[in-house]
Design an enzyme around this catalytic site. Structure first.
Site, PDB file in Angstrom:
ATOM      1  N   LYS A 125     -24.998  -3.015  32.520  1.00 45.42           N
ATOM      2  CA  LYS A 125     -24.006  -3.347  33.553  1.00 45.42           C
ATOM      3  C   LYS A 125     -24.640  -3.754  34.880  1.00 45.42           C
ATOM      4  CE  LYS A 125     -22.980   1.595  34.367  1.00 45.42           C
ATOM      5  NZ  LYS A 125     -23.767   2.107  33.212  1.00 45.42           N
ATOM      6  N   ASN A 148     -21.468   0.992  41.735  1.00 46.14           N
ATOM      7  CA  ASN A 148     -22.495   1.817  41.109  1.00 46.14           C
ATOM      8  C   ASN A 148     -23.891   1.206  41.210  1.00 46.14           C
ATOM      9  OD1 ASN A 148     -22.958   4.270  39.393  1.00 46.14           O
ATOM     10  ND2 ASN A 148     -23.701   2.746  37.938  1.00 46.14           N
ATOM     11  N   HIS A 194     -23.248  10.428  28.527  1.00 43.12           N
ATOM     12  CA  HIS A 194     -22.447  11.187  29.502  1.00 43.12           C
ATOM     13  C   HIS A 194     -21.404  12.101  28.851  1.00 43.12           C
ATOM     14  CE1 HIS A 194     -24.391   8.868  32.561  1.00 43.12           C
ATOM     15  NE2 HIS A 194     -23.795   7.749  32.248  1.00 43.12           N
TER      16      HIS A 194
END
Length: 462
Positions: A125, A148, A194
């Site tokens: 990403k 982010n 995660h």
């Protein structure tokens, strides 16, 4: 800064006072709200106090007057259990949101049609975000890059029709942005990650899916079962997802065949861009990033000529397959971001022949998973705590030397690569390890590699 006007003169609790938390509090205050801020750490509280913010323990405030809790994305929302501030908010019926949600609401109020491109995925990403931003900037647009990727979103310029906001979104940030509605959204891939914060892979995938489900133009990678199902569901709901793939041709969508990018509609495909000779976009993983960026850029109004020119000038991201120097036929590549075997596999797959610098603080599983790439490796230069573990795995399969440090490994690898007679010999730092044995983070490790390369006599920029 983007002043947040949606809360007027109301109190808003802010928990978590790192970089984005402080910016959030200041943006709320600039828009007329009354932020009440807190952090479990003394440093965060002091930084907020130094800025004149209202620092108060959220355990001791009157929650009946609080309009929302703005939570740092690093603070648990649901798993392994909600943070104490989240429990307090829930007990008083107060919504819990993040800074991305504040941006979304401000955009809706100020300039609902303004360009907003959001990117997520387990892998790739950051590169995709940077590439999209570069494509628009190279074409002359005012690009606001954040999220982010490292710049707090509320520190950017406010949304307007003449600005393109390109925002990387983690799953944590999406979880705190219930009404996110980008003009273009990208979901690259979903692999296990995660789970300590999302509980299950199903929940993690569902959170990621929300980004594209709310978008006017959803772009979805379909090379894993999770994302393929997301694209199918969007279509069932009447949406028109743009599918992307690097594993197979598509009848509709954007896909890669080698270094060629093709666009297909109703079964008819045409080549629309090429990655040939673009070192910063080498490898199948970067082909996926490029397919996604191409789809987003076209949806945002760029021409194919603008996209191709932008791709050719894309410098890449630091520490991610970064070409840092060249000495004759020897190319030096900094992939310090590769802190596990899966990430290193992407780098090893991108070159035909390698002189590989690896090691650091080892992770579970070591490098056994990289066996299929061993025939490509002329020699390995082992550094850090993983040296003996990696040596045992390579024994009898790949020649290696215990180099101990990057400063010793680089000249050794350079000399061997220069003597190889290869048309292009690649010295690759892709450690497959954490950096914490010798460095504070992977960035410091990458910088050490770059310094060592650029100190070699005769080295020029790649």
């Amino acid at each position: 800064m983007i002043p947040i006007t949606s809360f007027g003169d109301r109190a808003v609790a802010v928990f978590g006072l790192g970089g984005s938390g402080l910016v959030t509090a200041e943006a709320l205050a600039a828009g007329g709200a009354r932020p009440i801020v807190w952090d479990d750490g003394e440093a965060g509280r002091k930084a907020a106090g130094d800025k004149g913010l209202d620092v108060r323990d959220l355990n001791e405030i009157d929650w009946s007057s609080v309009a929302a809790l703005v939570l740092s994305p690093g603070v648990p929302l649901t798993h392994p259990e909600p943070h104490w501030s989240v429990k307090l908010a829930a007990a008083h019926g107060v919504e819990v949101i993040g800074d991305i949600e504040l941006f979304v609401r401000e955009r809706r109020a100020r300039a609902p049609g303004s360009p907003f491109i959001a990117i997520t995925g387990t892998n790739g990403k950051s590169t995709t975000t940077a590439l999209i931003a570069h494509l628009f900037a190279a074409a002359g647009h005012d690009v606001q890059l954040g999220g982010n990727i490292g710049t707090a979103i509320l520190s950017l310029d406010p949304p307007s029709p003449d600005k393109v906001h390109v925002v990387e979104c983690s799953s944590y940030q999406i979880d705190l942005a219930p009404s996110i509605d980008p003009s273009v959204a990208i979901l690259l891939n979903v692999t296990e990650d995660h789970l300590d914060r999302h509980g299950t892979l199903e929940h993690y995938a569902a959170v990621k899916a929300r980004l594209v489900e709310g978008a006017r133009t959803p772009v979805v990678g379909v090379d894993d079962v999770w994302c393929a199902a997301v694209a199918d569901e969007i279509e069932r709901q009447g949406g028109r997802p743009i599918r992307i793939s690097v594993e197979r041709p598509l009848s509709d969508g954007v896909y890669a065949v080698g270094d060629r990018l093709l666009s297909a509609e109703a079964g008819r495909a045409a080549e629309v861009a090429s990655l040939a000779g673009i070192g910063s976009l080498r490898g199948a993983h970067n082909a996926q990033n490029a397919c996604a960026a191409l789809a987003a850029a076209r949806a945002g109004g760029l021409t194919l000529d603008q996209i191709q020119a932008g791709m050719r000038s894309f410098p890449g991201l630091a520490h991610r397959m970064e070409q840092v120097g060249r000495l004759g036929p020897v190319l030096f590549v900094n992939d310090s971001k590769a802190t596990n075997a899966d990430a290193t596999a992407k780098a090893l797959s991108s070159f035909p022949t390698l002189y590989w610098i690896a090691g650091g603080k080892p992770k579970t599983g070591g490098i056994e998973a990289l066996t299929e790439y061993f025939p490509k490796i002329r020699k390995a230069y082992l550094i850090g705590e993983a040296t003996e573990e990696f040596a045992a795995t390579l024994e009898g399969r790949v020649p290696y030397v215990r180099a101990e440090t990057i400063e010793k490994a680089v000249p050794l690898a350079s000399a061997d690569a220069a003597a190889s007679g290869l048309e292009e010999a690649v010295v690759l730092l892709s450690p497959a390890c954490a950096s914490f044995d010798q460095f504070r983070n992977f960035e410091e490790r990458g910088k050490a590699f770059s310094r060592a390369v650029l100190s070699l006599p005769g080295v020029g920029k790649a």
